[in-house]
Design a protein around this motif. Structure first.
Motif, PDB file in Angstrom:
ATOM      1  N   HIS A   1       0.840  -1.257   0.137  1.00  0.00           N
ATOM      2  CA  HIS A   1       0.223   0.066   0.048  1.00  0.00           C
ATOM      3  C   HIS A   1       0.832   1.251   0.049  1.00  0.00           C
ATOM      4  CE1 HIS A   1      -3.435  -2.473   1.968  1.00  0.00           C
ATOM      5  NE2 HIS A   1      -3.609  -2.581   0.730  1.00  0.00           N
ATOM      6  N   GLN A   2       0.203   2.218  -0.691  1.00  0.00           N
ATOM      7  CA  GLN A   2       1.065   3.591  -0.651  1.00  0.00           C
ATOM      8  C   GLN A   2       1.557   4.249   0.444  1.00  0.00           C
ATOM      9  OE1 GLN A   2      -1.048   6.947  -1.862  1.00  0.00           O
ATOM     10  NE2 GLN A   2       0.398   7.861  -2.870  1.00  0.00           N
TER      11      GLN A   2
ATOM     12  N   LEU B   1       4.812   2.271   1.482  1.00  0.00           N
ATOM     13  CA  LEU B   1       5.769   2.538   0.260  1.00  0.00           C
ATOM     14  C   LEU B   1       6.403   3.713   0.707  1.00  0.00           C
ATOM     15  CD1 LEU B   1       4.639   1.331  -3.298  1.00  0.00           C
ATOM     16  CD2 LEU B   1       6.504   0.599  -1.781  1.00  0.00           C
ATOM     17  N   ASN B   2       5.649   4.927   0.950  1.00  0.00           N
ATOM     18  CA  ASN B   2       6.278   5.996   1.387  1.00  0.00           C
ATOM     19  C   ASN B   2       7.244   6.225   2.468  1.00  0.00           C
ATOM     20  OD1 ASN B   2       5.051   7.341  -0.870  1.00  0.00           O
ATOM     21  ND2 ASN B   2       3.305   7.943   0.475  1.00  0.00           N
TER      22      ASN B   2
ATOM     23  N   GLU C   1       3.080  -0.126  -5.964  1.00  0.00           N
ATOM     24  CA  GLU C   1       2.135   0.459  -5.258  1.00  0.00           C
ATOM     25  C   GLU C   1       0.707  -0.255  -5.493  1.00  0.00           C
ATOM     26  OE1 GLU C   1      -0.017   4.750  -5.522  1.00  0.00           O
ATOM     27  OE2 GLU C   1       2.247   4.753  -5.255  1.00  0.00           O
TER      28      GLU C   1
ATOM     29  N   SER D   1      -2.045   0.655  -8.423  1.00  0.00           N
ATOM     30  CA  SER D   1      -1.784   1.903  -9.141  1.00  0.00           C
ATOM     31  C   SER D   1      -1.223   1.092 -10.588  1.00  0.00           C
ATOM     32  CB  SER D   1      -0.451   2.538  -8.659  1.00  0.00           C
ATOM     33  OG  SER D   1       0.533   1.538  -8.625  1.00  0.00           O
TER      34      SER D   1
ATOM     35  N   MET E   1       7.091   1.164  -8.224  1.00  0.00           N
ATOM     36  CA  MET E   1       7.640   2.443  -7.713  1.00  0.00           C
ATOM     37  C   MET E   1       9.100   2.390  -7.434  1.00  0.00           C
ATOM     38  SD  MET E   1       4.905   4.256  -8.155  1.00  0.00           S
ATOM     39  CE  MET E   1       5.311   5.623  -7.551  1.00  0.00           C
TER      40      MET E   1
END
Length: 130
Positions: free
Chosen positions: A9-10, A13-14, A40, A43, A47
């Motif tokens: 999930h984003q 990842l961030n 991601e 998406s 990434m």
């Protein structure tokens, strides 16, 4: 290079790319090791990449609390049991975010891993070895 992507999930990842998160918590262990793409979730984009170096666990709440700086799950979520199913930490090293995400076609039913076809692997290679 790698031929497999891990769906994350984003928000996580961030944290991997920008905050030093090194444990991706999952409900089971994995025997997979080596470089993997970081996808991601939802998406259709790869990434970046990281090395999957090992698996820790199963972890109890006390161990989860002690490893907060590595998995970055909020303490309240651990204490309240909201993440009890995530007992295994997949150890990530050397994560890099691509300048340009690489698109791929998501296969039906893929939830954790995506096998990347040769044309996508080539596109990743070009981005990764910019």
């Amino acid at each position: 290079m790698f031929d497999t992507g891990l769906i994350i999930h984003q928000q996580w990842l961030n944290k991997i790319f920008f905050e030093g998160k090194t444990l991706e918590m999952r409900s089971r262990a994995t025997s997979r090791r080596g470089r993997v793409g970081l996808i991601e979730g939802g998406s259709g984009l790869i990434m970046g990449a990281a090395t999957l170096a090992g698996t820790s666990g199963p972890l109890g709440r006390d161990e989860m609390l002690a490893l907060t700086s590595r998995h970055m799950i909020p303490v309240d979520d651990i204490v309240q049991g909201k993440v009890d199913k995530w007992k295994y930490g997949w150890e990530l090293e050397n994560a890099v975010k691509f300048r340009n995400p690489v698109p791929y076609t998501h296969p039906h039913g893929a939830v954790i891993w995506v096998k990347l076809p040769p044309p996508v692997q080539e596109a990743v290679r070009k981005e990764y070895f910019f």
